[in-house]
Design an enzyme around this catalytic site. Sequence first.
Site, short mmCIF file in Angstrom:
data_model
loop_
_atom_site.label_atom_id
_atom_site.label_comp_id
_atom_site.label_asym_id
_atom_site.label_seq_id
_atom_site.Cartn_x
_atom_site.Cartn_y
_atom_site.Cartn_z
CD GLU A 1 27.82 -14.30 18.12
OE1 GLU A 1 28.05 -13.49 19.03
OE2 GLU A 1 28.31 -14.20 16.97
CB SER B 1 33.04 28.84 22.82
OG SER B 1 34.27 29.03 23.49
#
Length: 731
Positions: free
Chosen positions: A154, A421
């Site tokens: 990492e 809408s």
Amino acid sequence: MEDPSNPENGPKAEPETRKDSGAEKPRRRKRYFFLRLDSWIDSTLWNAGFRLAEAWEDITIFFRRFRVRGWKRIVFELLGEGLTLGAAGSVVMLMLAMPAFEATQGDWRNRGNFAVTFLDRYGNVIGHRGIIHENSVPVDQLPDYFIKAVLATEDRRFFDHFGIDVIGLFRAVTVNAQAGGVVQGGSTLTQQLAKNIFLSNERSIDRKIKEAFLAIWLEANLSKKEILSLYLDRTYMGGGTFGAAAAAQFYFGKSITDVNLAEAAMLAGLFKAPAKYAPHVNLPAARARANDVLSNLVQSGLMTEGQVIAARRNPASVVDRAQIDSPDYFLDWAFDEVQRLAVKFPERSLIVRTTIDMGLQKAAEDSVQSSLMEFGERYHAKQGASVIIENGGAVRAMVGGSDYGESQFNRATKALRQPGSSFKIYTYSVAMENGMTPTSTIVDAPITWGNWSPHNYENRYEGKVTLTQAIAQSINTVPVRLAKEKFGIQPIRDMAKALGVETPIRNDKTIPIGTSEVTVLDQATAYAVFPADGMQSRRHGIDQITSYGGKVLYDFNRDEPAAKRVLSEKATSYMNQMLTQVPVIGTGRKAALDNGIVIGGKTGTTQAYRDAWFIGFTGNYTCAVWFGNDDYTSTNNMTGGTLPAMTFKKIMDYAHQGVVLKPIPGISNPFPVQKPQAVAAKKPADAANGGLPPLVRPRSLSVDSTNILRDIGERLKAAAPLGAQKVATAE
């Protein structure tokens, strides 16, 4: 000629002269004072200017000796411009950093200081949340090879950088450029921790900027050991687990201190993509990833090939577990709700009964994922979200994205998207409250409001239409005309808030056609008011919170106020009459349910087809569905009446199997007319269209048994305590 000795001439002139000099004297003094003041100001300013000019000349002469010419001047000019731009950039970066640092306010370390066990509506354990649900193990007690495996994979320069690894970032950019794609990440372990604690997984420039500043802040306020400990405790590790200790128990059935090198490598490989490499889901992929981690250990010089060869030859095996489907998006949201509710409780270890129905949750997840798999490429849509609320406010299912393992960002509760809408219900609700009816007529024609001229879909105008036609056909000019000519913008904003929208609504004349962003949960909450006959939907995901000792700390029905009316019965009836026509004569035909079950709802499509919605309801459930892309790119002409409506149908067909139908208030013929032949003829067509096979909902109890048990429960609640009964018998 006058004689000066004449007493009539000389004495008369003297008193006259004395009188004039007495009146002029104060005037002369003022005049002289202002002249002196003006002279002093002039001389002072002149002297100051002269001295400044002399000083500037001295400074100029002094700096002339540093003047460079030729190529050196170019270098210094560039350096000067760089300093100027750097100063300006620093101010800009400080402005960008302020929102990030706001997240560090308060007791951020203990925000997740809860150990919560979650139950579904039936009392089955569905997951855990908190810092860690196994005993947290200090970094000093963790196996050395596990720490090395994590850092080698990492962040190899973890102990050398200040939160942002400039060298590593440059290397990642170079490698990615050579590979023509993203093959190596540039984020440090500290940046990943900042994202896990303070931010979401939303992919945006704003989040990356905040992440960088927060990483620097963490480095300035915590030691490297503390950062590493927090990272190992709070990172998602797949299988519904958070933290390395919980993952070790889940995957290997042992403490993190007892894992061997092969198991440690497999755990270290989960940080990158827990869903992809989770060993209980894909063991071959997990072992291949673990082998990459072992290679990283050798390449980084932390271990030798001889030390890892045994782990390569004997890869880790995991505990045989059935596939566990944890409703992680729902649990994340429920955990936030628990922290909000339990802040006043002294207990931190809690058992929480939620409202989730795992049958509905599975159906919703399968429906969203199958829709994306089948139609996502055609419509260029990569993400979807859905929320189901039962009449009464209980959230029965929540889908926050296509894959929790890839992205924990909850698009159902945190993504702000334009509703299109589907937002029009607030405008029409205001119209109904102001005396209009579904049969009221209004002109559908071009309209201009200031410098804004909204258009209908395909630029078609129908002339004089009823409000039912306008909402069913999703006409844009009608709600705009209502707002402009009837009641304005503020009542629409107030109506949205009253119906349950928690996201702030913008004060803009374009909002009648849905330009103000909301969440999927907002829309589901608001639409749930209509089947509730105009009462608050009282959306909630937590039914009860108890301590491990059995003490009831929170009960929704006991502690929350009763629902209030937010829409009049007449307005609710009118809205239901109009919305139930949308799937019949309007844009939502593909949402119509099997067996003729009556539904109401509304489609929504935003500009450039970025978002597509369908939100609908029956007397039993309200379901909101959204599809789109995280990066706001346009879909391929996807409207709310296509994929969202079809997905709504899949979910709601399942939800209404084996349940007693409730009527939608205020409409005629609320119950379906059974047409078994039509239904039988329709099923093969659905299968031919690639729809999901009919889902059979597992029922724990029959309807009658459920009603009997509820009645017994109510009687037990109303009964006198057992001790009081004994006392009464003794007397």
